[in-house]
Write an enzyme that holds these catalytic residues in place. Structure first.
Site, short mmCIF file in Angstrom:
data_model
loop_
_atom_site.label_atom_id
_atom_site.label_comp_id
_atom_site.label_asym_id
_atom_site.label_seq_id
_atom_site.Cartn_x
_atom_site.Cartn_y
_atom_site.Cartn_z
N ASP A 155 0.84 -1.20 0.00
CA ASP A 155 0.00 0.00 0.00
C ASP A 155 0.87 1.24 0.00
O ASP A 155 1.70 1.43 0.88
CB ASP A 155 -0.91 -0.01 1.24
CG ASP A 155 -1.81 1.21 1.30
OD1 ASP A 155 -2.97 1.11 0.85
OD2 ASP A 155 -1.37 2.27 1.80
N TYR A 158 2.58 10.06 -0.23
CA TYR A 158 3.68 9.47 0.54
C TYR A 158 5.04 9.77 -0.10
O TYR A 158 6.07 9.66 0.56
CB TYR A 158 3.54 7.95 0.66
CG TYR A 158 2.32 7.44 1.39
CD1 TYR A 158 1.43 8.31 2.03
CD2 TYR A 158 2.04 6.09 1.43
CE1 TYR A 158 0.31 7.85 2.69
CE2 TYR A 158 0.91 5.60 2.11
CZ TYR A 158 0.05 6.48 2.72
OH TYR A 158 -1.07 5.99 3.36
N LYS A 200 -3.09 5.81 -3.83
CA LYS A 200 -4.21 6.72 -3.55
C LYS A 200 -3.95 8.07 -4.20
O LYS A 200 -2.82 8.57 -4.19
CB LYS A 200 -4.37 6.91 -2.03
CG LYS A 200 -4.41 5.60 -1.25
CD LYS A 200 -4.43 5.85 0.25
CE LYS A 200 -3.97 4.64 1.01
NZ LYS A 200 -2.51 4.41 0.94
N HIS A 239 -7.97 9.44 -1.74
CA HIS A 239 -7.33 9.44 -0.42
C HIS A 239 -8.21 10.05 0.67
O HIS A 239 -8.19 9.61 1.82
CB HIS A 239 -6.00 10.19 -0.48
CG HIS A 239 -5.02 9.76 0.56
ND1 HIS A 239 -3.68 9.64 0.33
CD2 HIS A 239 -5.19 9.41 1.85
CE1 HIS A 239 -3.07 9.24 1.44
NE2 HIS A 239 -3.96 9.09 2.37
N LEU A 273 -2.72 -0.99 14.18
CA LEU A 273 -2.09 -1.05 15.52
C LEU A 273 -2.13 0.30 16.20
O LEU A 273 -1.37 0.57 17.14
CB LEU A 273 -0.66 -1.58 15.40
CG LEU A 273 -0.55 -3.01 14.87
CD1 LEU A 273 0.90 -3.41 14.67
CD2 LEU A 273 -1.25 -3.99 15.80
N ILE A 308 -3.16 -3.35 6.94
CA ILE A 308 -1.89 -3.00 6.29
C ILE A 308 -0.91 -2.43 7.33
O ILE A 308 -0.56 -1.25 7.29
CB ILE A 308 -2.09 -2.02 5.12
CG1 ILE A 308 -3.04 -0.88 5.53
CG2 ILE A 308 -2.60 -2.73 3.89
CD1 ILE A 308 -3.11 0.26 4.51
N ARG A 354 9.72 -7.04 12.82
CA ARG A 354 8.32 -6.66 13.04
C ARG A 354 7.46 -7.06 11.83
O ARG A 354 6.31 -7.45 11.99
CB ARG A 354 8.21 -5.15 13.27
CG ARG A 354 8.78 -4.71 14.60
CD ARG A 354 7.78 -4.99 15.73
NE ARG A 354 8.29 -4.51 17.01
CZ ARG A 354 8.94 -5.24 17.89
NH1 ARG A 354 9.22 -6.51 17.61
NH2 ARG A 354 9.35 -4.73 19.04
N ASN A 360 4.16 -9.34 12.26
CA ASN A 360 2.84 -8.97 11.73
C ASN A 360 2.34 -10.00 10.73
O ASN A 360 1.15 -10.34 10.70
CB ASN A 360 2.90 -7.59 11.09
CG ASN A 360 3.19 -6.48 12.09
OD1 ASN A 360 2.94 -6.63 13.28
ND2 ASN A 360 3.73 -5.37 11.61
#
Length: 265
Positions: free
Chosen positions: A43, A48, A73, A105, A184, A224, A232, A236
């Site tokens: 994603d 970004y 997005k 978005h 999270l 995501i 990590r 996940n």
């Protein structure tokens, strides 16, 4: 890998890798690590600033394109024509012939015209699926009442503290899959030391992060999680190999706070 089936028959992994706030200088390495761990859904987003690096990592991986699921997005689009140009810009940056899932978005600009352009690109085969992000009940219903192609996905802040039950019930009725950003909770509200999550995680020999992710994915919510550390990423990724008991799910439902942890949407 577990999948959900979108309203047009396209299969989307229920667990993906997020790249929000991942600096472009390390994005290629992070995505490459995620792909090695086993992630196949990545994603990204125009705002970004790392679409190019996501595409580069995916192309260098040697993984067949059809095994990957790439989401991006739109950002700062206002109407039909500039959205078409924006879509072509993302395709060029990612370096692929099509995008698996394109989202608006946030509900700004002329949403109806932006989405109409997305419908055009979808019909032209540039997009395998189209959807939205940060559309809560009122804006979601407004778009649904004006579009031809029902949004395949709505990506919204969703975690144990904000479970979006009302919105998810609407989406189920209409045929839109729910996707969680920040599953999270960006480590907020003491999620990793929450007594209920700690106890349930211990019951299964898992971590609190894995229990929090499984609470969502077990309900068919796409997640995501994002991390720049491969350990990590692995943690996940290993959140799908166990199931929570019905009473554990009910206990975690009690963590609902009914508001955003980020002060928006």
């Amino acid at each position: 890998m577990d999948y959900v089936t979108l309203n047009n028959g396209v299969e989307m992994p229920v667990l993906g890798y997020g790249t929000y706030q991942t600096p472009s200088r390390i994005t290629e390495r992070c995505v490459a690590d995620a792909l090695r761990v086993g992630y196949r859904s990545i994603d990204t987003a125009q705002c970004y600033g790392n679409e190019q690096e996501v595409g580069l990592a995916c192309r260098k991986s040697g993984i067949p394109r059809e095994e990957l699921f790439i989401t991006t997005k739109l950002w700062a689009c206002h109407g039909y024509q500039d959205t078409l140009r924006s879509i072509d810009g993302s395709l060029k940056k990612i370096g692929m012939d099509y995008i698996d899932l394109l989202l608006i978005h946030e509900p700004t600009g002329n949403v109806h015209e932006i989405y109409r352009a997305m419908e055009t690109a979808y019909q032209d085969g540039k997009l395998r699926a189209i959807g939205i992000s940060n559309f809560l009940e009122e804006r979601y219903l407004d778009l649904v009442n004006h579009c031809k192609v029902i949004p395949a996905v709505n990506q919204v802040e969703t975690h144990v503290f904000r479970q979006q039950k009302k919105l998810r019930e609407l989406e189920i009725q209409i045929g839109t899959k729910h996707e969680s950003w920040s599953p999270l909770a960006c480590s907020k509200n003491g999620i990793f030391t929450n007594p209920a999550l700690l106890k349930i995680a211990e019951n299964h020999g898992k971590t609190t992060a894995q229990a929090a992710l499984r609470f969502l994915s077990q309900q068919g919510i796409v997640v995501i999680p994002k991390s720049t550390h491969i350990e990590r990423m692995k943690e996940n990724f290993e959140s799908l190999d166990f199931d929570l008991e019905a009473d554990e799910m009910r206990e975690l439902e009690q963590l609902e706070m009914g508001r955003s942890l980020f002060g928006w949407w």
